[in-house]
Design a protein around this motif. Structure first.
Motif, PDB file in Angstrom:
ATOM      1  N   UNK A  32      14.751 -64.881  51.587  1.00 24.45           N
ATOM      2  CA  UNK A  32      12.955 -65.148  52.659  1.00 24.45           C
ATOM      3  C   UNK A  32      13.593 -67.138  53.542  1.00 24.45           C
ATOM      4  N   UNK A  33      14.448 -67.552  53.016  1.00 24.19           N
ATOM      5  CA  UNK A  33      14.275 -68.734  53.152  1.00 24.19           C
ATOM      6  C   UNK A  33      16.304 -68.926  54.456  1.00 24.19           C
ATOM      7  N   UNK A  44       7.995 -70.280  54.888  1.00 24.19           N
ATOM      8  CA  UNK A  44       6.384 -70.753  54.985  1.00 24.19           C
ATOM      9  C   UNK A  44       5.598 -69.682  53.946  1.00 24.19           C
ATOM     10  N   UNK A  45       6.442 -68.675  54.390  1.00 29.04           N
ATOM     11  CA  UNK A  45       6.138 -67.274  53.220  1.00 29.04           C
ATOM     12  C   UNK A  45       6.460 -67.813  51.865  1.00 29.04           C
ATOM     13  N   UNK A  46       7.601 -68.130  51.544  1.00 28.31           N
ATOM     14  CA  UNK A  46       8.994 -68.550  50.223  1.00 28.31           C
ATOM     15  C   UNK A  46       7.951 -69.481  50.055  1.00 28.31           C
ATOM     16  N   UNK A  48       5.058 -70.903  50.288  1.00 29.85           N
ATOM     17  CA  UNK A  48       3.643 -70.243  49.452  1.00 29.85           C
ATOM     18  C   UNK A  48       4.354 -69.301  48.564  1.00 29.85           C
ATOM     19  N   UNK A  49       5.059 -68.833  48.836  1.00 30.48           N
ATOM     20  CA  UNK A  49       4.899 -67.869  46.637  1.00 30.48           C
ATOM     21  C   UNK A  49       5.545 -69.197  45.756  1.00 30.48           C
ATOM     22  N   UNK A  50       5.966 -70.213  46.384  1.00 26.33           N
ATOM     23  CA  UNK A  50       6.503 -71.058  45.211  1.00 26.33           C
ATOM     24  C   UNK A  50       5.648 -71.912  44.738  1.00 26.33           C
ATOM     25  N   UNK A  51       4.569 -71.700  45.417  1.00 23.99           N
ATOM     26  CA  UNK A  51       3.384 -72.820  44.861  1.00 23.99           C
ATOM     27  C   UNK A  51       2.595 -71.685  43.727  1.00 23.99           C
ATOM     28  N   UNK A  52       2.501 -70.453  44.711  1.00 24.15           N
ATOM     29  CA  UNK A  52       2.054 -69.484  43.983  1.00 24.15           C
ATOM     30  C   UNK A  52       2.611 -68.813  42.134  1.00 24.15           C
ATOM     31  N   UNK A  53       3.321 -69.232  42.606  1.00 19.17           N
ATOM     32  CA  UNK A  53       4.108 -68.971  41.171  1.00 19.17           C
ATOM     33  C   UNK A  53       4.741 -70.430  40.226  1.00 19.17           C
ATOM     34  N   UNK A  54       4.748 -71.387  41.138  1.00 21.98           N
ATOM     35  CA  UNK A  54       4.960 -72.799  40.264  1.00 21.98           C
ATOM     36  C   UNK A  54       4.455 -72.106  37.984  1.00 21.98           C
ATOM     37  N   UNK A  55       3.453 -72.487  38.228  1.00 22.93           N
ATOM     38  CA  UNK A  55       2.995 -72.874  36.359  1.00 22.93           C
ATOM     39  C   UNK A  55       3.684 -71.538  35.802  1.00 22.93           C
ATOM     40  N   UNK A  56       3.814 -70.534  36.303  1.00 24.24           N
ATOM     41  CA  UNK A  56       4.519 -69.495  35.722  1.00 24.24           C
ATOM     42  C   UNK A  56       5.872 -69.852  35.014  1.00 24.24           C
ATOM     43  N   UNK A  68      13.846 -76.614  44.228  1.00 29.10           N
ATOM     44  CA  UNK A  68      14.523 -76.849  44.851  1.00 29.10           C
ATOM     45  C   UNK A  68      14.728 -76.850  46.125  1.00 29.10           C
ATOM     46  N   UNK A  69      13.941 -75.379  45.607  1.00 31.77           N
ATOM     47  CA  UNK A  69      13.557 -73.882  47.182  1.00 31.77           C
ATOM     48  C   UNK A  69      12.467 -75.152  47.712  1.00 31.77           C
ATOM     49  N   UNK A  70      11.165 -75.753  47.030  1.00 32.39           N
ATOM     50  CA  UNK A  70      10.440 -76.574  47.774  1.00 32.39           C
ATOM     51  C   UNK A  70      10.761 -77.589  48.228  1.00 32.39           C
ATOM     52  N   UNK A  71      11.577 -78.430  47.615  1.00 29.48           N
ATOM     53  CA  UNK A  71      11.919 -79.845  48.075  1.00 29.48           C
ATOM     54  C   UNK A  71      12.609 -79.528  49.731  1.00 29.48           C
TER      55      UNK A  71
END
Length: 122
Positions: A32-33, A44-46, A48-56, A68-71
């Motif tokens: 997606x990036x 932006x979709x990517x 958001x997906x990072x933040x949704x699954x980060x705790x997992x 890395x992706x978020x930064x």
């Protein structure tokens, strides 16, 4: 004792399957990036997906890929805004070009590390 080993084996299989699914999820975000170079909304979709699954993915090597992706997202957003503003002066186009090359580099480096099951180092 046999039931315990069977249960432990089942738990390990579930953990391995979940890690494999999260690894594939991480790879989709890298794709997606890269696609966002043409269709910006996919970045932006990517993220958001990072933040949704980060705790997992906490505690796994995938957590470093998520960071890395978020930064990468936040820095490319910053440099795109700066480059866009400064493009009126001329230097902005150079900033946008350098930012695009850096963005591609980060995505490819991430994919290579992910495929090798290696964490990302900052």
């Amino acid at each position: 004792m046999s039931d315990f080993n069977h249960e432990t084996s089942s738990v390990n299989n579930i953990a391995v399957q979940q890690l494999a699914a999260n690894k594939q999820y991480t790879q989709i975000i890298y794709i997606l990036q890269l696609v966002s170079l043409v269709f910006g909304i996919t970045a932006i979709i990517g993220v958001v997906m990072n933040y949704v699954k980060l705790s997992e993915v906490r505690g796994t090597f995938l957590e470093s890929h998520f960071r890395w992706q978020i930064r990468t997202f936040w820095f490319i957003l910053l440099w795109t805004i700066i480059g866009g503003i400064l493009s009126m002066v001329g230097i902005g186009l150079l900033i946008l070009l350098v930012a695009a090359v850096w963005y591609i580099y980060r995505a490819i480096k991430g994919i290579n590390s992910l495929n090798g099951n290696r964490p990302m180092y900052f």
